[in-house]
Design a protein around this motif. Structure first.
Motif, PDB file in Angstrom:
ATOM      1  N   LEU A   4      42.554  17.905  58.701  1.00 46.50           N
ATOM      2  CA  LEU A   4      44.003  17.869  58.837  1.00 46.50           C
ATOM      3  C   LEU A   4      44.656  17.448  57.521  1.00 46.50           C
ATOM      4  O   LEU A   4      45.688  18.008  57.114  1.00 46.50           O
ATOM      5  N   VAL A   5      44.062  16.455  56.849  1.00 45.50           N
ATOM      6  CA  VAL A   5      44.590  16.003  55.559  1.00 45.50           C
ATOM      7  C   VAL A   5      44.489  17.126  54.533  1.00 45.50           C
ATOM      8  O   VAL A   5      45.425  17.372  53.760  1.00 45.50           O
ATOM      9  N   THR A   6      43.352  17.818  54.529  1.00 46.55           N
ATOM     10  CA  THR A   6      43.172  18.936  53.597  1.00 46.55           C
ATOM     11  C   THR A   6      44.212  20.019  53.821  1.00 46.55           C
ATOM     12  O   THR A   6      44.771  20.581  52.872  1.00 46.55           O
ATOM     13  N   VAL A   7      44.481  20.324  55.085  1.00 48.32           N
ATOM     14  CA  VAL A   7      45.459  21.364  55.419  1.00 48.32           C
ATOM     15  C   VAL A   7      46.841  20.994  54.907  1.00 48.32           C
ATOM     16  O   VAL A   7      47.551  21.822  54.314  1.00 48.32           O
ATOM     17  N   PHE A   8      47.247  19.753  55.115  1.00 49.53           N
ATOM     18  CA  PHE A   8      48.578  19.327  54.658  1.00 49.53           C
ATOM     19  C   PHE A   8      48.666  19.299  53.134  1.00 49.53           C
ATOM     20  O   PHE A   8      49.724  19.577  52.567  1.00 49.53           O
ATOM     21  N   ARG A   9      47.573  18.971  52.456  1.00 48.23           N
ATOM     22  CA  ARG A   9      47.569  18.984  50.994  1.00 48.23           C
ATOM     23  C   ARG A   9      47.701  20.401  50.451  1.00 48.23           C
ATOM     24  O   ARG A   9      48.317  20.625  49.407  1.00 48.23           O
ATOM     25  N   GLY A  11      49.317  22.729  51.898  1.00 51.66           N
ATOM     26  CA  GLY A  11      50.637  23.233  52.245  1.00 51.66           C
ATOM     27  C   GLY A  11      50.662  23.820  53.639  1.00 51.66           C
ATOM     28  O   GLY A  11      49.866  24.709  53.957  1.00 51.66           O
ATOM     29  N   TYR A  12      51.544  23.292  54.452  1.00 48.16           N
ATOM     30  CA  TYR A  12      51.617  23.717  55.855  1.00 48.16           C
ATOM     31  C   TYR A  12      53.030  24.231  56.133  1.00 48.16           C
ATOM     32  O   TYR A  12      54.006  23.495  56.008  1.00 48.16           O
ATOM     33  N   SER A  13      53.125  25.499  56.504  1.00 43.92           N
ATOM     34  CA  SER A  13      54.424  26.143  56.646  1.00 43.92           C
ATOM     35  C   SER A  13      54.888  26.182  58.099  1.00 43.92           C
ATOM     36  O   SER A  13      54.120  25.915  59.031  1.00 43.92           O
ATOM     37  N   LEU A  14      56.142  26.536  58.297  1.00 46.14           N
ATOM     38  CA  LEU A  14      56.699  26.690  59.633  1.00 46.14           C
ATOM     39  C   LEU A  14      56.016  27.843  60.370  1.00 46.14           C
ATOM     40  O   LEU A  14      55.805  27.771  61.590  1.00 46.14           O
ATOM     41  N   ALA A  15      55.640  28.874  59.632  1.00 47.55           N
ATOM     42  CA  ALA A  15      54.925  29.997  60.256  1.00 47.55           C
ATOM     43  C   ALA A  15      53.569  29.550  60.785  1.00 47.55           C
ATOM     44  O   ALA A  15      53.137  29.975  61.871  1.00 47.55           O
ATOM     45  N   ASN A  16      52.913  28.676  60.044  1.00 46.86           N
ATOM     46  CA  ASN A  16      51.636  28.130  60.517  1.00 46.86           C
ATOM     47  C   ASN A  16      51.825  27.312  61.780  1.00 46.86           C
ATOM     48  O   ASN A  16      51.026  27.380  62.718  1.00 46.86           O
ATOM     49  N   LEU A  17      52.898  26.504  61.813  1.00 47.53           N
ATOM     50  CA  LEU A  17      53.199  25.699  62.996  1.00 47.53           C
ATOM     51  C   LEU A  17      53.461  26.582  64.204  1.00 47.53           C
ATOM     52  O   LEU A  17      53.000  26.294  65.316  1.00 47.53           O
ATOM     53  N   ARG A  18      54.181  27.669  64.000  1.00 50.54           N
ATOM     54  CA  ARG A  18      54.475  28.585  65.099  1.00 50.54           C
ATOM     55  C   ARG A  18      53.191  29.191  65.668  1.00 50.54           C
ATOM     56  O   ARG A  18      52.991  29.249  66.874  1.00 50.54           O
ATOM     57  N   LYS A 315      45.660  28.213  62.920  1.00 52.86           N
ATOM     58  CA  LYS A 315      45.646  28.074  61.468  1.00 52.86           C
ATOM     59  C   LYS A 315      45.104  26.731  60.998  1.00 52.86           C
ATOM     60  O   LYS A 315      44.674  26.608  59.850  1.00 52.86           O
ATOM     61  N   SER A 316      45.141  25.713  61.868  1.00 53.17           N
ATOM     62  CA  SER A 316      44.783  24.374  61.423  1.00 53.17           C
ATOM     63  C   SER A 316      44.457  23.490  62.635  1.00 53.17           C
ATOM     64  O   SER A 316      44.606  23.919  63.783  1.00 53.17           O
ATOM     65  N   PRO A 317      44.042  22.230  62.391  1.00 53.27           N
ATOM     66  CA  PRO A 317      43.797  21.300  63.493  1.00 53.27           C
ATOM     67  C   PRO A 317      45.042  20.984  64.313  1.00 53.27           C
ATOM     68  O   PRO A 317      44.919  20.424  65.411  1.00 53.27           O
ATOM     69  N   VAL A 318      46.206  21.313  63.815  1.00 46.63           N
ATOM     70  CA  VAL A 318      47.444  21.075  64.573  1.00 46.63           C
ATOM     71  C   VAL A 318      47.392  21.811  65.908  1.00 46.63           C
ATOM     72  O   VAL A 318      47.928  21.338  66.913  1.00 46.63           O
ATOM     73  N   SER A 319      46.729  22.956  65.938  1.00 48.52           N
ATOM     74  CA  SER A 319      46.606  23.710  67.178  1.00 48.52           C
ATOM     75  C   SER A 319      45.910  22.883  68.256  1.00 48.52           C
ATOM     76  O   SER A 319      46.357  22.831  69.407  1.00 48.52           O
TER      77      SER A 319
END
Length: 573
Positions: A4-9, A11-18, A315-319
């Motif tokens: 998760l830290v790597t992903v934010f470093r 760059g995490y976009s609004l499209a990724n969040l969607r 796209k990331s652990p946010v999912s």
């Protein structure tokens, strides 16, 4: 470092969040009925499964070493959890889960995550298939609506008790169960992207509610689902209790570690990413500590839900974190509707889970492997079903270790070294073949050779290897302890070459795990458009690979020597 830290470093976009929100919602829909079903099969209440998926699922994604891992209760824990609750009560399970969490954190900090390669594939497949059989038989009662005062824990006694209760079969219950099973199978074949488990459970609940059918539901057996997660609490702890639960805690930690890393490896294979195994173990430990404190069940990475997450476009652990949030929302808002869920429908769900866990294709493939691997597979499977999971794992690993030592003793012979190689008059060599000249003694089993030693004198390789060709040499036995290193070969190359030569003339022995890695390597090359040439197969590896059907792959070229392989490559190189 959590992914998760790597992903934010990065760059995490609004499209990724969607996209993560969409995949998280999809996985939550799949996990909702599955978490309740697994909790019931484990001897707990359905809300415990949801609490586990919410609490543990969040921490596994937030702190884990995989971008796509989805955590929660899984079928692998059903047998262990059921036995612990039966022997020590639910309070004992909580303490065992907390102890397992601490063990996993220590294992991760001690960098034991890479030790998964020492667990042979026949052992993993044997106890996984055995667990599937136990889950399948445990659901026969609810599938047929049998009336039984108590379900024995032992397999043979359970089968006898089910047979004695055959006269109490409920036709209505059976129709609901078979209907739910049919919906799952049809939905998976015709519309695989739809949440088949949820659709089947929802339709079955609707039929039961509208028809007011007299069959067991979550409401009738458990009094419904609580919408309150509660506050963290510690169980009763004493040294005597800790020693009593130590074997169960070790089994939970072992299963959590193995399944989570296997799931992460599956995710790597699907995405081309690389997980951090030690970070993943620490996250699993924290997640199990948190789940235990909130009264949940043991948790680990779930292969099917992780694969669903990837296919849904995560796209990331946010999912995975959002999957836990959506489950919490479902639990708070839809808890009253869970009263109508028939246990027959959940039994149908678990029947499908058990079938998927059985890994029939892999089991059958391993049965075509060497005799020793077949023995390990059958012993582990039989002990899992008939005796105990802990005993099965211990016996399987010990038997595999003895088998390995036996194979190593047979793969080493004493042979006279040809004159002029500078290595003396005699030398122990693998399979009776002299080692290539200038080969460093004590070198690792997997060696990259940019200018391969010991190969025929050839002007093509004497002048250098073309940019679109890579040549590697495997030296030494390819067994379960080093098999996974083969997966790293293609990843270490800058880009994917058009042609890849894998020299195996120094590989005297290969087991089922090594053969599986070769098969995975072939698939990876095929996916990236790389032609793979296996060169110089000795008799034992060729026999094993042929027997397991691996040499029949269209993407593979098998040549007797490197000169022949280079002649086929040269016109296009």
């Amino acid at each position: 470092m959590p992914k998760l830290v790597t992903v934010f470093r990065e760059g995490y976009s609004l499209a990724n969040l969607r996209q993560d929100a969409i995949s998280g919602m999809t996985v939550a829909v799949v996990a909702l009925p599955l978490s309740m079903a697994l909790a019931i099969a484990s001897g707990a209440t359905p809300d415990k499964g949801l609490v586990t998926a919410i609490i543990a699922g969040f921490f596994i994604s937030a702190l884990g070493g995989s971008r796509f891992q989805i955590g929660g209760p899984t079928g692998a824990f059903v047998v262990v959890v059921f036995n612990v609750i039966a022997q020590y009560g639910y309070d004992g399970l909580i303490l065992a889960t907390l102890m397992a969490g601490i063990m996993l954190i220590i294992a991760g900090l001690a960098r034991f995550g890479t030790w998964i390669k020492y667990i042979p594939e026949p052992v993993v497949t044997g106890f996984t298939s055995g667990i599937a059989v136990i889950i399948f038989t445990s659901q026969i009662k609810d599938l047929f609506g049998l009336k039984m005062a108590e379900m024995p824990a032992e397999f043979i006694a359970k089968i006898e008790a089910l047979w004695q209760a055959r006269a109490t079969l409920d036709p209505v219950n059976l129709v609901i169960a078979l209907g739910a099973l049919a919906v799952i199978i049809i939905a998976r074949r015709t519309a695989p992207k739809l949440p088949s488990f949820l659709i089947a459970v929802a339709l079955a609940s609707l039929v039961v509610a509208i028809g007011n059918l007299p069959i067991d539901t979550i409401g009738s057996r458990f009094g419904g689902i609580s919408a309150d997660i509660g506050l963290p609490a510690l169980p009763d702890v004493s040294m005597a209790r800790i020693m009593q639960l130590m074997p169960s805690a070790f089994t939970i930690a072992f299963l959590a570690g193995i399944e989570s890393l296997l799931s992460a490896m599956v995710a790597d294979g699907m995405t081309g990413r690389r997980h951090r195994s030690n970070c993943e173990l620490v996250a699993q430990g924290v997640a199990n500590l948190a789940s235990g404190l909130f009264g949940g069940l043991p948790a680990t990475g779930a292969i099917a839900r992780t694969a669903t997450n990837i296919r849904s476009g995560a796209k990331s652990p946010v999912s995975g974190m959002l999957h836990a949030v959506f489950l919490l929302i479902f639990m708070l808002l839809l808890a009253p509707l869970a009263n109508y869920i028939p246990l027959a429908a959940l039994a149908a769900v678990l029947m499908v889970v058990a079938w998927n866990m059985s890994e029939m294709d892999r089991f059958a493939r391993l049965l075509r492997g060497p005799l020793g691997d077949r023995l390990v597979l059958i012993v582990t499977f039989g002990l899992t079903v008939m005796v105990d999971l802990t005993v099965a794992i211990q016996a399987g690993v010990v038997l595999a270790a003895i088998l390995f030592m036996h194979r190593m003793s047979e793969s080493v012979t004493i042979a006279q070294t040809p004159a002029g190689n500078g290595n003396g008059n005699s030398n122990g060599t693998s399979g009776g073949k002299p080692s290539p000249k200038n080969r460093p003694s004590g070198s690792a089993p997997l060696i990259r050779q940019d200018q391969p030693d010991g190969l025929p004198d050839n002007p093509i390789i004497r002048d250098g290897i073309p940019d679109n060709l890579e040549i590697y040499r495997l030296s030494g036995p390819l067994f379960f302890g080093v098999a996974n290193r083969l997966t790293d070969v293609i990843d270490s190359v800058a880009g994917y070459p058009r042609d890849f030569i894998l020299c195996m003339d120094d590989v005297p022995m290969i087991d089922a795990s090594g053969a599986s890695r070769i098969e995975h390597f072939i698939t990876t090359c095929q996916r990236h458009g790389t032609r793979l040439f296996l060169v110089g197969l000795q008799s034992q590896p060729q026999k094993v690979l042929t027997g397991m059907g691996i040499l029949d792959r269209n993407a593979l070229h098998v040549e007797t020597d490197i000169t022949t392989a280079l002649q086929k490559i040269t016109p296009t190189a």
